[in-house]
Design a protein around this motif. Structure first.
Motif, PDB file in Angstrom:
ATOM      1  N   SER A 242       0.825  -1.204   0.000  1.00 12.37           N
ATOM      2  CA  SER A 242       0.000   0.000   0.000  1.00 12.37           C
ATOM      3  C   SER A 242       0.863   1.259   0.000  1.00 12.37           C
ATOM      4  O   SER A 242       0.594   2.216  -0.731  1.00 12.37           O
ATOM      5  CB  SER A 242      -0.918  -0.014   1.230  1.00 12.37           C
ATOM      6  OG  SER A 242      -1.635   1.194   1.336  1.00 12.37           O
ATOM      7  N   LEU A 243       1.907   1.257   0.829  1.00  9.91           N
ATOM      8  CA  LEU A 243       2.800   2.419   0.885  1.00  9.91           C
ATOM      9  C   LEU A 243       3.475   2.650  -0.457  1.00  9.91           C
ATOM     10  O   LEU A 243       3.533   3.786  -0.945  1.00  9.91           O
ATOM     11  CB  LEU A 243       3.850   2.202   1.977  1.00  9.91           C
ATOM     12  CG  LEU A 243       4.917   3.285   2.090  1.00  9.91           C
ATOM     13  CD1 LEU A 243       4.312   4.591   2.591  1.00  9.91           C
ATOM     14  CD2 LEU A 243       6.045   2.840   3.017  1.00  9.91           C
ATOM     15  N   ALA A 244       3.992   1.583  -1.069  1.00  8.34           N
ATOM     16  CA  ALA A 244       4.678   1.733  -2.352  1.00  8.34           C
ATOM     17  C   ALA A 244       3.734   2.274  -3.424  1.00  8.34           C
ATOM     18  O   ALA A 244       4.117   3.141  -4.229  1.00  8.34           O
ATOM     19  CB  ALA A 244       5.254   0.386  -2.782  1.00  8.34           C
ATOM     20  N   TYR A 245       2.516   1.780  -3.424  1.00  7.49           N
ATOM     21  CA  TYR A 245       1.542   2.255  -4.417  1.00  7.49           C
ATOM     22  C   TYR A 245       1.274   3.744  -4.237  1.00  7.49           C
ATOM     23  O   TYR A 245       1.258   4.505  -5.223  1.00  7.49           O
ATOM     24  CB  TYR A 245       0.256   1.455  -4.267  1.00  7.49           C
ATOM     25  CG  TYR A 245      -0.864   1.878  -5.188  1.00  7.49           C
ATOM     26  CD1 TYR A 245      -0.886   1.471  -6.516  1.00  7.49           C
ATOM     27  CD2 TYR A 245      -1.902   2.670  -4.723  1.00  7.49           C
ATOM     28  CE1 TYR A 245      -1.914   1.845  -7.356  1.00  7.49           C
ATOM     29  CE2 TYR A 245      -2.939   3.057  -5.562  1.00  7.49           C
ATOM     30  CZ  TYR A 245      -2.939   2.649  -6.876  1.00  7.49           C
ATOM     31  OH  TYR A 245      -3.962   3.035  -7.709  1.00  7.49           O
ATOM     32  N   GLU A 302     -11.031  -6.423  -5.781  1.00  7.87           N
ATOM     33  CA  GLU A 302      -9.892  -5.586  -5.401  1.00  7.87           C
ATOM     34  C   GLU A 302      -9.127  -5.119  -6.636  1.00  7.87           C
ATOM     35  O   GLU A 302      -8.694  -3.964  -6.709  1.00  7.87           O
ATOM     36  CB  GLU A 302      -8.964  -6.351  -4.465  1.00  7.87           C
ATOM     37  CG  GLU A 302      -9.610  -6.871  -3.194  1.00  7.87           C
ATOM     38  CD  GLU A 302     -10.177  -5.772  -2.311  1.00  7.87           C
ATOM     39  OE1 GLU A 302      -9.922  -4.592  -2.585  1.00  7.87           O
ATOM     40  OE2 GLU A 302     -10.885  -6.096  -1.342  1.00  7.87           O
ATOM     41  N   THR A 303      -8.949  -6.000  -7.596  1.00  5.96           N
ATOM     42  CA  THR A 303      -8.260  -5.604  -8.829  1.00  5.96           C
ATOM     43  C   THR A 303      -9.043  -4.532  -9.574  1.00  5.96           C
ATOM     44  O   THR A 303      -8.469  -3.554 -10.076  1.00  5.96           O
ATOM     45  CB  THR A 303      -8.060  -6.832  -9.733  1.00  5.96           C
ATOM     46  OG1 THR A 303      -7.322  -7.836  -9.014  1.00  5.96           O
ATOM     47  CG2 THR A 303      -7.309  -6.453 -10.987  1.00  5.96           C
ATOM     48  N   LEU A 304     -10.351  -4.702  -9.646  1.00  4.85           N
ATOM     49  CA  LEU A 304     -11.185  -3.698 -10.298  1.00  4.85           C
ATOM     50  C   LEU A 304     -11.092  -2.372  -9.565  1.00  4.85           C
ATOM     51  O   LEU A 304     -11.045  -1.301 -10.197  1.00  4.85           O
ATOM     52  CB  LEU A 304     -12.634  -4.182 -10.339  1.00  4.85           C
ATOM     53  CG  LEU A 304     -13.651  -3.258 -11.003  1.00  4.85           C
ATOM     54  CD1 LEU A 304     -13.300  -3.042 -12.461  1.00  4.85           C
ATOM     55  CD2 LEU A 304     -15.065  -3.815 -10.866  1.00  4.85           C
ATOM     56  N   GLY A 305     -11.057  -2.415  -8.234  1.00  5.84           N
ATOM     57  CA  GLY A 305     -10.941  -1.182  -7.470  1.00  5.84           C
ATOM     58  C   GLY A 305      -9.642  -0.446  -7.753  1.00  5.84           C
ATOM     59  O   GLY A 305      -9.619   0.794  -7.817  1.00  5.84           O
ATOM     60  N   ILE A 306      -8.553  -1.192  -7.922  1.00  6.31           N
ATOM     61  CA  ILE A 306      -7.272  -0.553  -8.239  1.00  6.31           C
ATOM     62  C   ILE A 306      -7.299   0.051  -9.630  1.00  6.31           C
ATOM     63  O   ILE A 306      -6.861   1.193  -9.852  1.00  6.31           O
ATOM     64  CB  ILE A 306      -6.126  -1.584  -8.113  1.00  6.31           C
ATOM     65  CG1 ILE A 306      -5.993  -2.053  -6.666  1.00  6.31           C
ATOM     66  CG2 ILE A 306      -4.808  -0.985  -8.590  1.00  6.31           C
ATOM     67  CD1 ILE A 306      -5.015  -3.187  -6.478  1.00  6.31           C
ATOM     68  N   VAL A 307      -7.815  -0.693 -10.590  1.00 12.75           N
ATOM     69  CA  VAL A 307      -7.860  -0.213 -11.976  1.00 12.75           C
ATOM     70  C   VAL A 307      -8.761   1.006 -12.102  1.00 12.75           C
ATOM     71  O   VAL A 307      -8.420   1.987 -12.785  1.00 12.75           O
ATOM     72  CB  VAL A 307      -8.329  -1.345 -12.912  1.00 12.75           C
ATOM     73  CG1 VAL A 307      -8.538  -0.812 -14.328  1.00 12.75           C
ATOM     74  CG2 VAL A 307      -7.315  -2.488 -12.923  1.00 12.75           C
ATOM     75  N   ARG A 308      -9.889   0.975 -11.432  1.00 14.83           N
ATOM     76  CA  ARG A 308     -10.853   2.081 -11.525  1.00 14.83           C
ATOM     77  C   ARG A 308     -10.502   3.253 -10.612  1.00 14.83           C
ATOM     78  O   ARG A 308     -11.115   4.311 -10.708  1.00 14.83           O
ATOM     79  CB  ARG A 308     -12.250   1.565 -11.170  1.00 14.83           C
ATOM     80  CG  ARG A 308     -12.761   0.457 -12.073  1.00 14.83           C
ATOM     81  CD  ARG A 308     -13.171   0.978 -13.425  1.00 14.83           C
ATOM     82  NE  ARG A 308     -14.319   1.877 -13.325  1.00 14.83           N
ATOM     83  CZ  ARG A 308     -14.864   2.527 -14.344  1.00 14.83           C
ATOM     84  NH1 ARG A 308     -14.348   2.370 -15.561  1.00 14.83           N
ATOM     85  NH2 ARG A 308     -15.905   3.316 -14.177  1.00 14.83           N
ATOM     86  N   GLY A 309      -9.535   3.063  -9.736  1.00 16.34           N
ATOM     87  CA  GLY A 309      -9.135   4.151  -8.852  1.00 16.34           C
ATOM     88  C   GLY A 309     -10.099   4.404  -7.720  1.00 16.34           C
ATOM     89  O   GLY A 309     -10.198   5.533  -7.237  1.00 16.34           O
ATOM     90  N   TRP A 310     -10.803   3.376  -7.252  1.00 22.79           N
ATOM     91  CA  TRP A 310     -11.709   3.558  -6.122  1.00 22.79           C
ATOM     92  C   TRP A 310     -10.903   3.889  -4.869  1.00 22.79           C
ATOM     93  O   TRP A 310      -9.855   3.307  -4.611  1.00 22.79           O
ATOM     94  CB  TRP A 310     -12.534   2.302  -5.883  1.00 22.79           C
ATOM     95  CG  TRP A 310     -13.448   1.959  -7.017  1.00 22.79           C
ATOM     96  CD1 TRP A 310     -13.847   2.778  -8.035  1.00 22.79           C
ATOM     97  CD2 TRP A 310     -14.068   0.696  -7.258  1.00 22.79           C
ATOM     98  NE1 TRP A 310     -14.682   2.124  -8.884  1.00 22.79           N
ATOM     99  CE2 TRP A 310     -14.845   0.839  -8.442  1.00 22.79           C
ATOM    100  CE3 TRP A 310     -14.065  -0.527  -6.606  1.00 22.79           C
ATOM    101  CZ2 TRP A 310     -15.587  -0.209  -8.980  1.00 22.79           C
ATOM    102  CZ3 TRP A 310     -14.819  -1.579  -7.124  1.00 22.79           C
ATOM    103  CH2 TRP A 310     -15.572  -1.418  -8.295  1.00 22.79           C
ATOM    104  N   ASP A 314      -8.689   0.376   0.887  1.00 22.63           N
ATOM    105  CA  ASP A 314      -7.291   0.206   0.492  1.00 22.63           C
ATOM    106  C   ASP A 314      -7.176  -1.097  -0.300  1.00 22.63           C
ATOM    107  O   ASP A 314      -6.761  -2.130   0.219  1.00 22.63           O
ATOM    108  CB  ASP A 314      -6.404   0.169   1.742  1.00 22.63           C
ATOM    109  CG  ASP A 314      -4.936   0.350   1.397  1.00 22.63           C
ATOM    110  OD1 ASP A 314      -4.591   0.172   0.214  1.00 22.63           O
ATOM    111  OD2 ASP A 314      -4.142   0.662   2.295  1.00 22.63           O
ATOM    112  N   HIS A 315      -7.503  -1.046  -1.574  1.00 17.03           N
ATOM    113  CA  HIS A 315      -7.552  -2.250  -2.392  1.00 17.03           C
ATOM    114  C   HIS A 315      -6.179  -2.888  -2.553  1.00 17.03           C
ATOM    115  O   HIS A 315      -6.074  -4.116  -2.651  1.00 17.03           O
ATOM    116  CB  HIS A 315      -8.136  -1.917  -3.766  1.00 17.03           C
ATOM    117  CG  HIS A 315      -9.541  -1.421  -3.721  1.00 17.03           C
ATOM    118  ND1 HIS A 315     -10.618  -2.246  -3.510  1.00 17.03           N
ATOM    119  CD2 HIS A 315     -10.052  -0.164  -3.836  1.00 17.03           C
ATOM    120  CE1 HIS A 315     -11.738  -1.539  -3.514  1.00 17.03           C
ATOM    121  NE2 HIS A 315     -11.415  -0.271  -3.711  1.00 17.03           N
ATOM    122  N   VAL A 316      -5.133  -2.089  -2.598  1.00 15.58           N
ATOM    123  CA  VAL A 316      -3.787  -2.641  -2.785  1.00 15.58           C
ATOM    124  C   VAL A 316      -3.401  -3.506  -1.596  1.00 15.58           C
ATOM    125  O   VAL A 316      -2.861  -4.609  -1.758  1.00 15.58           O
ATOM    126  CB  VAL A 316      -2.770  -1.504  -2.991  1.00 15.58           C
ATOM    127  CG1 VAL A 316      -1.351  -2.056  -3.063  1.00 15.58           C
ATOM    128  CG2 VAL A 316      -3.095  -0.725  -4.251  1.00 15.58           C
TER     129      VAL A 316
END
Length: 356
Positions: A242-245, A302-310, A314-316
């Motif tokens: 999460s921190l790296a992202y 979770e992957t969709l949340g990361i791609v869509r920028g939700w 904390d999806h990552v």
């Protein structure tokens, strides 16, 4: 900070979702001083009231007071009219920065990465070499080991939550430094500490329900040592991800905390060890998922949340926790088969030697 990405459990007895919350003084005022100029009593570290400042004179000025001493003085000798909570926030403030310090992504991530590798390595060594203690060696020999292990982890989470709710200058500095992950000013130990912090009672309660539902069964199956080692390693790895992202994407207006990364690791392990186990949604007992299907759906969300920028959760952290859990689950199964094979060969050798 200004937006807190906390991690809290979903509806299922599986893991936690985190939320992006509005700025709250309980977790944000003391990390970066990004506050309006209409709040001078908090903007500066233990800033004395304007009326008490010394006027300019030709006399030599006394040596400056260390910030920590000034902070304690502000607590013990408060200015008239200031709230105690404001003085505690000021005393616990860790930074004088108006904006994130000028650092490269590598500089921000180096120490947290080294700390994470150290914790993961130590956790795995402990898990591999752990042996079940004899009942006489335990503090509560009549309590099941799985229950006492999970209950201890839950008690640590509750203790940290209480510490957040009772603001004291000493504990406030420690909590702000080591128990919340802040991309703008990252601290290495916060990779582990933030996995024991929670933003609200509902955040804590839902996480603990999920931890208990999955944790007691899984701990009984794999043993307390591997359970603790994988829980801690999942917590630090999900925090680092999460921190790296956030650092790479320059998201310095968020902070992350919660046990959901570690709990997602347990869910991933459970799904690998018990792929056909039937799981029911809390309060909706007529909805059932098999463990392997549930983890697959969660990973897709979770992957969709990361791609869509939700930004609600904390999806990552969740996805990385699930991934580490799945990898750990397959490693556990391989090790279990290896030990069974070794035991079978030892029994055959004893039988052969006994025949002679």
């Amino acid at each position: 900070m200004f937006a807190i990405c906390g991690r809290a459990p979903l509806l299922l007895a599986s893991r936690a979702a985190s939320r992006t919350l509005a700025p709250t003084p309980a977790l944000s005022r003391n990390i970066l001083r990004l506050l309006p100029r209409t709040q001078p009593s908090i903007r500066y570290y233990a800033r004395p009231p304007r009326s008490t400042r010394a006027h300019k004179s030709n006399k030599p000025s006394p040596p400056p007071t260390p910030p920590s001493v000034a902070a304690e003085s502000n607590i013990t000798q408060p200015a008239t009219g200031d709230r105690l909570i404001d003085r505690v926030w000021a005393a616990g403030q860790l930074s004088q920065h108006d904006t994130p310090p000028a650092m490269s992504s590598a500089q921000r991530l180096l120490r947290p990465t080294l700390f994470t590798l150290l914790v993961v390595g130590g956790s795995l060594i402990y898990a591999y070499n752990w042996t079940a203690p004899a009942p006489s060696e335990r503090l509560f020999p009549t309590v099941p080991l799985a229950f006492s292990t999970v209950a201890t982890i839950m008690a640590l989470n509750v203790g940290v939550f209480v510490a957040w709710r009772i603001p004291l200058p000493f504990t406030w500095r420690i909590l702000n430094r080591y128990f919340v992950s802040v991309p703008a000013i990252p601290h290495a130990a916060s990779m582990l500490g933030c996995a024991f912090s929670h933003q609200s009672f509902s955040h804590l309660g839902l996480n603990m329900v999920v931890l208990y539902c999955f944790g007691t069964n899984l701990c009984e199956q794999i043993g307390a040592g591997p359970f603790i080692g994988l829980y801690l390693s999942g917590g630090v790895l999900s925090s680092l991800a999460s921190l790296a992202y956030n650092v790479v994407r320059q998201r310095f207006n968020v902070a992350s905390l919660g046990a959901s990364g570690a709990i997602a690791t347990l869910v991933g392990i459970y799904a690998v060890v018990n792929p056909d186990a039937e799981l029911y949604v809390i309060f909706l007992p007529f909805i059932m998922f098999k463990a392997k299907v549930l983890v697959t759906l969660l990973a897709m969300v979770e992957t969709l949340g990361i791609v869509r920028g939700w930004t609600i959760v904390d999806h990552v952290a969740h996805l990385s926790g699930l991934g580490w859990g799945v990898v750990s689950g397959y490693a556990l199964l391989a090790e279990y088969k290896r030990r069974l094979e070794r035991k079978r060969k030892e029994l055959e050798e004893k039988k052969w030697l006994g025949w002679w």
